[in-house]
Design a protein around this motif. Structure first.
Motif, PDB file in Angstrom:
ATOM      1  N   SER A   1     -12.646  -6.284  -0.332  1.00  0.00           N
ATOM      2  CA  SER A   1     -11.531  -7.078   0.180  1.00  0.00           C
ATOM      3  C   SER A   1     -10.260  -6.247   0.272  1.00  0.00           C
ATOM      4  O   SER A   1     -10.040  -5.330  -0.520  1.00  0.00           O
ATOM      5  N   SER A   2      -9.445  -6.621   1.224  1.00  0.00           N
ATOM      6  CA  SER A   2      -8.090  -6.078   1.282  1.00  0.00           C
ATOM      7  C   SER A   2      -7.207  -6.917   0.362  1.00  0.00           C
ATOM      8  O   SER A   2      -7.587  -8.015  -0.067  1.00  0.00           O
ATOM      9  N   ALA A   3      -6.020  -6.404   0.078  1.00  0.00           N
ATOM     10  CA  ALA A   3      -5.092  -7.149  -0.780  1.00  0.00           C
ATOM     11  C   ALA A   3      -4.697  -8.467  -0.131  1.00  0.00           C
ATOM     12  O   ALA A   3      -4.668  -9.520  -0.780  1.00  0.00           O
TER      13      ALA A   3
ATOM     14  N   GLN B   1      -4.087  -3.810  -7.772  1.00  0.00           N
ATOM     15  CA  GLN B   1      -3.767  -2.606  -6.987  1.00  0.00           C
ATOM     16  C   GLN B   1      -3.479  -1.431  -7.910  1.00  0.00           C
ATOM     17  O   GLN B   1      -3.930  -0.309  -7.649  1.00  0.00           O
TER      18      GLN B   1
ATOM     19  N   LEU C   1      -8.134  -2.952  -6.057  1.00  0.00           N
ATOM     20  CA  LEU C   1      -7.787  -3.200  -4.660  1.00  0.00           C
ATOM     21  C   LEU C   1      -7.207  -1.923  -4.078  1.00  0.00           C
ATOM     22  O   LEU C   1      -6.253  -1.371  -4.632  1.00  0.00           O
ATOM     23  N   ASP C   2      -7.802  -1.448  -2.992  1.00  0.00           N
ATOM     24  CA  ASP C   2      -7.339  -0.232  -2.335  1.00  0.00           C
ATOM     25  C   ASP C   2      -7.558  -0.431  -0.843  1.00  0.00           C
ATOM     26  O   ASP C   2      -8.671  -0.308  -0.341  1.00  0.00           O
ATOM     27  N   ASP C   3      -6.488  -0.767  -0.135  1.00  0.00           N
ATOM     28  CA  ASP C   3      -6.632  -1.116   1.270  1.00  0.00           C
ATOM     29  C   ASP C   3      -7.151   0.036   2.130  1.00  0.00           C
ATOM     30  O   ASP C   3      -7.913  -0.196   3.080  1.00  0.00           O
TER      31      ASP C   3
ATOM     32  N   TYR D   1     -10.830   0.305   1.438  1.00  0.00           N
ATOM     33  CA  TYR D   1     -11.476  -0.854   2.060  1.00  0.00           C
ATOM     34  C   TYR D   1     -11.591  -0.655   3.568  1.00  0.00           C
ATOM     35  O   TYR D   1     -12.648  -0.902   4.160  1.00  0.00           O
ATOM     36  N   ALA D   2     -10.493  -0.212   4.187  1.00  0.00           N
ATOM     37  CA  ALA D   2     -10.485  -0.027   5.643  1.00  0.00           C
ATOM     38  C   ALA D   2     -11.494   1.034   6.061  1.00  0.00           C
ATOM     39  O   ALA D   2     -12.221   0.862   7.053  1.00  0.00           O
TER      40      ALA D   2
ATOM     41  N   LYS E   1      -7.882  -9.045   8.568  1.00  0.00           N
ATOM     42  CA  LYS E   1      -7.980  -9.016   7.104  1.00  0.00           C
ATOM     43  C   LYS E   1      -6.665  -8.616   6.449  1.00  0.00           C
ATOM     44  O   LYS E   1      -6.588  -8.479   5.232  1.00  0.00           O
TER      45      LYS E   1
ATOM     46  N   VAL F   1      -4.911  -5.772   6.820  1.00  0.00           N
ATOM     47  CA  VAL F   1      -4.752  -4.353   6.487  1.00  0.00           C
ATOM     48  C   VAL F   1      -3.582  -3.778   7.282  1.00  0.00           C
ATOM     49  O   VAL F   1      -3.413  -4.067   8.474  1.00  0.00           O
TER      50      VAL F   1
ATOM     51  N   ASP G   1      -3.055   2.175   7.444  1.00  0.00           N
ATOM     52  CA  ASP G   1      -4.378   2.289   6.834  1.00  0.00           C
ATOM     53  C   ASP G   1      -5.477   2.135   7.880  1.00  0.00           C
ATOM     54  O   ASP G   1      -6.513   2.803   7.811  1.00  0.00           O
TER      55      ASP G   1
END
Length: 202
Positions: free
Chosen positions: A37-39, A76, A81-83, A86-87, A111, A113, A117
């Protein structure tokens, strides 16, 4: 005669949990244990719980929003959580399934982002693949049996195949390249040549 048919019993809906720091934290961990998941996406998931709690228990939405923000920031810092990660992971997964760069960008935007990113994730695809869109178009065509993967008469499906590729975000030139190829081997050979590799490589 009595009608023996009985009305179908409706399943009782479970009452939403009260949104507390502990319940939201557990929900966040459970969600991340099942999905990347994104933040922003996790924030939306938790806020839905906050809003259901407000409706069912009369809890304060603003207080719940503060709890959610605390969880997101804490996760984070802990790298849960690390966008960017994730991306990159989502872009690679979608690309393997035949998503165009345009489609990947659209899904990552949905999502939540950040643009930087997203662009970094797409650039990473470009580093791994000489032409990400053409490679993805072949993956999509293979999965959907389009172009040279279609068995039998192909001409009757030409416009339909072109439209299918276009809906996935591929340019008309790429769609025409896939649909007009004589064989799968022809498409793959062109990709190999474009990448600057030897055709004799396994």
């Amino acid at each position: 005669m009595n009608d023996r048919r009985q009305p179908r019993k409706q399943r009782r809906q479970r009452k939403p949990r009260k949104a507390t720091a502990t319940s939201l934290d557990r929900a966040a961990l459970h969600y991340l244990g099942r999905y990347a998941s994104s933040a922003a996406n996790l924030r939306r998931v938790l806020m839905r719980r906050v809003e259901r709690s407000a409706w069912a228990h009369g809890t304060d939405v603003e207080e719940g929003a503060k709890l959610v923000e605390d969880i997101v920031e804490r996760f984070q810092r802990a790298r849960l959580l690390d966008d960017l990660a994730y991306a990159e992971g989502r872009a690679q997964s979608l690309h393997r399934r035949g998503a165009s760069l345009r489609a990947i960008r659209t899904r990552l935007v949905a999502k939540g982002v950040a643009v930087d990113d997203i662009e970094a994730a797409l650039a990473a695809l470009g580093e791994d693949t000489a032409d990400p869109d053409r490679t993805a178009a072949l993956a999509y065509a293979r999965r959907r049996r389009i172009g040279p993967w279609r068995k039998g008469e192909r001409d009757a499906f030409r416009e339909r195949d072109l439209a299918a590729l276009s809906r996935q975000g591929f340019s008309y030139d790429i769609a025409r390249w896939v649909v007009g190829a004589e064989s799968v081997e022809e498409l793959e050979a062109e990709l190999v040549e474009e990448a600057g590799l030897s055709p004799d490589l396994p």
